[in-house]
Design an enzyme around this catalytic site. Structure first.
Site, PDB file in Angstrom:
ATOM      1  N   HIS A   1      54.548 100.788  52.524  1.00  0.00           N
ATOM      2  CA  HIS A   1      53.508 100.386  53.480  1.00  0.00           C
ATOM      3  C   HIS A   1      53.912  99.098  54.183  1.00  0.00           C
ATOM      4  CE1 HIS A   1      52.473  98.177  49.803  1.00  0.00           C
ATOM      5  NE2 HIS A   1      51.756  97.343  50.536  1.00  0.00           N
TER       6      HIS A   1
ATOM      7  N   ASP B   1      54.630  91.650  51.668  1.00  0.00           N
ATOM      8  CA  ASP B   1      55.248  91.583  50.346  1.00  0.00           C
ATOM      9  C   ASP B   1      56.065  92.837  50.045  1.00  0.00           C
ATOM     10  OD1 ASP B   1      52.873  93.087  50.142  1.00  0.00           O
ATOM     11  OD2 ASP B   1      52.631  92.636  48.019  1.00  0.00           O
TER      12      ASP B   1
ATOM     13  N   ASP C   1      51.099 100.333  40.052  1.00  0.00           N
ATOM     14  CA  ASP C   1      50.430  99.087  40.420  1.00  0.00           C
ATOM     15  C   ASP C   1      49.617  98.509  39.256  1.00  0.00           C
ATOM     16  OD1 ASP C   1      48.941  97.093  41.653  1.00  0.00           O
ATOM     17  OD2 ASP C   1      48.142  98.378  43.232  1.00  0.00           O
TER      18      ASP C   1
ATOM     19  N   GLY D   1      42.198  96.284  47.496  1.00  0.00           N
ATOM     20  CA  GLY D   1      42.983  97.457  47.860  1.00  0.00           C
ATOM     21  C   GLY D   1      43.765  98.024  46.688  1.00  0.00           C
ATOM     22  N   HIS D   2      43.500  97.483  45.486  1.00  0.00           N
ATOM     23  CA  HIS D   2      44.265  97.899  44.309  1.00  0.00           C
ATOM     24  C   HIS D   2      43.389  98.620  43.296  1.00  0.00           C
ATOM     25  CE1 HIS D   2      47.814  95.510  45.486  1.00  0.00           C
ATOM     26  NE2 HIS D   2      46.918  94.682  45.998  1.00  0.00           N
TER      27      HIS D   2
ATOM     28  N   HIS E   1      54.232  95.411  40.041  1.00  0.00           N
ATOM     29  CA  HIS E   1      53.312  94.707  40.936  1.00  0.00           C
ATOM     30  C   HIS E   1      52.241  93.934  40.156  1.00  0.00           C
ATOM     31  CE1 HIS E   1      50.843  93.754  44.402  1.00  0.00           C
ATOM     32  NE2 HIS E   1      51.801  94.240  45.191  1.00  0.00           N
TER      33      HIS E   1
ATOM     34  N   ASP F   1      63.632  78.103  54.458  1.00  0.00           N
ATOM     35  CA  ASP F   1      63.057  76.873  55.011  1.00  0.00           C
ATOM     36  C   ASP F   1      63.492  76.783  56.463  1.00  0.00           C
ATOM     37  OD1 ASP F   1      62.046  74.417  55.590  1.00  0.00           O
ATOM     38  OD2 ASP F   1      63.130  73.316  54.053  1.00  0.00           O
TER      39      ASP F   1
END
Length: 558
Positions: free
Chosen positions: A75, A79, A199, A371-372, A394, A447
């Site tokens: 998706h 992340d 998950d 969403g989990h 996750h 950085d």
């Protein structure tokens, strides 16, 4: 795919996403073939001073880049895709994902000027594709972003199901229910599922995660009762949430303005690809909001995490370019705080209340759902898929551990459960799962434009500077080592010189005495002189005011 008689094991290597939230990345290997699954970023924690992003260490895949068949994406959250611009500077492989996922990735690649050289291939959920020698199925699941898929990757020992971010929403906003049938079909197939990667984020939450439609009902109630402007802060990627706010605005005859860079970009992409429907005459420029009656204005913005430069935070401070919070505004923060951001979110909420806003946020209302998957959905996934082996992913370590316990509760033997650390190369054989090896892994810090050039030593120096400041000692010597000018002491972030003249004078005298001793002993080596300066000040400063500033000697020769 390779002949099952020749290949008796399959390996999955984690380069991120276990024992942490973020930078999800896995590598599947069968024989000489490699497949990359996701490549995300992690946002820096408070101790990573000045760092913008954290990405996985790509050394292992770069060394094996000739073996990579492709990259498959679950998706469009950063992340899971945010590391790709950095990875694609090192390897050239085709990328497979759903339409919205690749649409969001395109925007990211454009910023890095990589888009024209990338091979993006759109996949539809429910379809089976070939990625080099790998057969991959994209299975529809629900999440806080549209077009999310779990993956079933077929191996000689049976399919691996990778369900990194998901929940089972029975009443999704877009009507696209998760493909329960496919998971059950895989679980009931004669070969069975080799392994499930699932998950773990909400494993500590009992029951089921609420449907996204619950938020829509709350949003409708808020719009019905609000008399002035409504300002909604949410994740820019949560297109379903944005759609529900737009629908409520339409229902109550309000115009909608968008602000915040990621919000503007994501709304544009989602509208162009057909994932977000907003009538053209509803949209107004944020600069024109002041010309409308307050009860006709809805503003969708970034800043739900209290980021210092995000639009909502600037409105709360009163220094936004076009719009600031005023008494009577209704502000809805429709997101939960990412771990580590709680303080910033709390500060923003307090500032909003100070300005007279009516603030509605997750802790006191139903303006956000996760969403989990929660516990019961995680059990359902395990029971549908019936994997031989199980790997929780996750989540932080406690999440992985508790998810392993949950898998044991539903009947998976403990010996068939593997809790991974970043860098583990997990070997799946017909009779056991085990750690085969460790590969180079860890965090690479971004950085500015620098990639990996900030390490522990630089971070240590930044920490020291931020806590105790710096003392710069400037000395001018001749070629024989005789002191011509100085020592002069300059400080930053240490003490206010005008109120500490006595301390600075005494420190200067100590350096002068130490240097004279060097001069008398004919010591002219710069490194020795610098160490002498440091040593003469370190103990003195700590004894006087219990601080350990960085001491930086500067020697100039004329």
């Amino acid at each position: 795919m390779n002949d099952k008689n020749k290949i008796k094991n399959v390996t999955m290597t984690t380069l991120g996403g276990v024992g942490e939230i973020g930078k999800n990345m896995w590598v599947l290997e069968i024989g000489e073939d490699m497949l990359i699954i996701d490549s995300g970023v992690k946002f820096p924690e408070n101790d990573l001073l000045g760092i913008d992003l954290v990405i996985p260490d790509f050394e292992y895949v770069i060394k094996n880049k000739d073996r990579i068949n492709g990259i498959v994406l679950t998706h469009g959250h950063l992340d899971h895709i945010g590391g790709l611009p950095y990875l694609l500077k090192e390897i050239n492989a085709p990328i497979y994902g759903t339409k919205l996922t690749l649409g969001l990735l395109e925007g990211n690649l454009k910023e890095h000027r990589l888009l024209k050289d990338c091979r993006l291939k759109i996949v539809h959920s429910g379809k089976e594709i070939q990625v080099g020698n790998f057969t991959v199925e994209f299975i529809r699941v629900n999440h806080s972003i549209a077009d999310t898929c779990a993956l079933a990757i077929h191996t000689p020992l049976g399919p691996i199901v990778y369900a990194s971010d998901f929940k089972f929403d029975q009443t999704p906003v877009d009507g696209e229910v998760a493909d329960f049938h496919k998971f059950a079909e895989l679980g009931d197939s004669p070969e069975g599922v080799l392994a499930l990667f699932s998950d773990s984020t909400n494993v500590e939450r009992d029951g089921y995660t609420l449907s996204e439609k619950v938020v829509g009902e709350t949003v409708d109630e808020i719009f019905r009762g609000a008399k002035e402007r409504i300002i909604v802060a949410t994740f820019a990627s949560n297109i379903h949430r944005v759609q529900q706010v737009v629908d409520a605005a339409f229902k109550y005859n309000r115009k909608v303005a968008f602000t915040g860079r990621s919000m503007l970009n994501n709304v544009d992409i989602a509208r162009r690809l057909g994932y977000l429907q907003v009538p053209e005459d509803m949209i107004v420029d944020i600069r024109d909001c002041s010309s409308l009656p307050d009860n006709e204005v809805t503003l969708l913005t970034t800043g739900s995490q209290g980021e210092p430069m995000a639009a909502l935070t600037r409105m709360a401070r009163g220094d936004h370019y076009h719009i600031n919070i005023k008494e009577g505004d209704t502000v809805m923060i429709s997101a939960s705080a990412i771990p580590g951001n709680e303080k910033y979110v709390g500060e923003t909420i307090n500032k909003l209340f100070r300005r007279g806003a009516n603030v509605i946020y997750e802790d006191v209302s139903g303006v956000h759902v996760s969403g989990h998957a929660s516990k019961e959905e995680l059990k359902l996934m395990l029971n549908l898929v019936k994997p031989k082996y199980f790997v929780p992913v996750h989540g932080e370590y406690r999440h992985l551990y508790k998810h392993a316990n949950l898998a044991e509760e539903v009947g998976i033997p403990r010996d068939n459960i593997y809790i991974a650390d970043v860098g583990d190369k997990i070997n799946f054989a017909e009779d056991k799962v085990s750690k085969k090896d460790n590969v180079q892994s860890g965090d690479v810090l971004i950085d500015g434009l620098g990639i990996g050039d900030v390490g522990n030593i630089v971070l240590r120096d930044r920490k020291m500077l931020s806590e105790d400041g710096i003392i710069i000692v400037v000395v001018t010597i001749d070629k024989k080592g005789n002191i011509l000018v100085g020592p002069d002491i300059i400080t930053r972030g240490f003490v206010y010189i005008r109120e500490s003249e006595e301390l600075i004078e005494a420190a200067t005298q100590r350096v002068e005495d130490a240097l004279k001793e060097c001069e008398e002993n004919n010591v002219t080596e710069w490194s020795v002189l610098k160490n002498t300066i440091r040593n003469s000040l370190n103990n003195y400063v700590y004894q006087k005011i219990k601080r350990n500033p960085m001491i930086l000697p500067v020697i100039m020769e004329v």
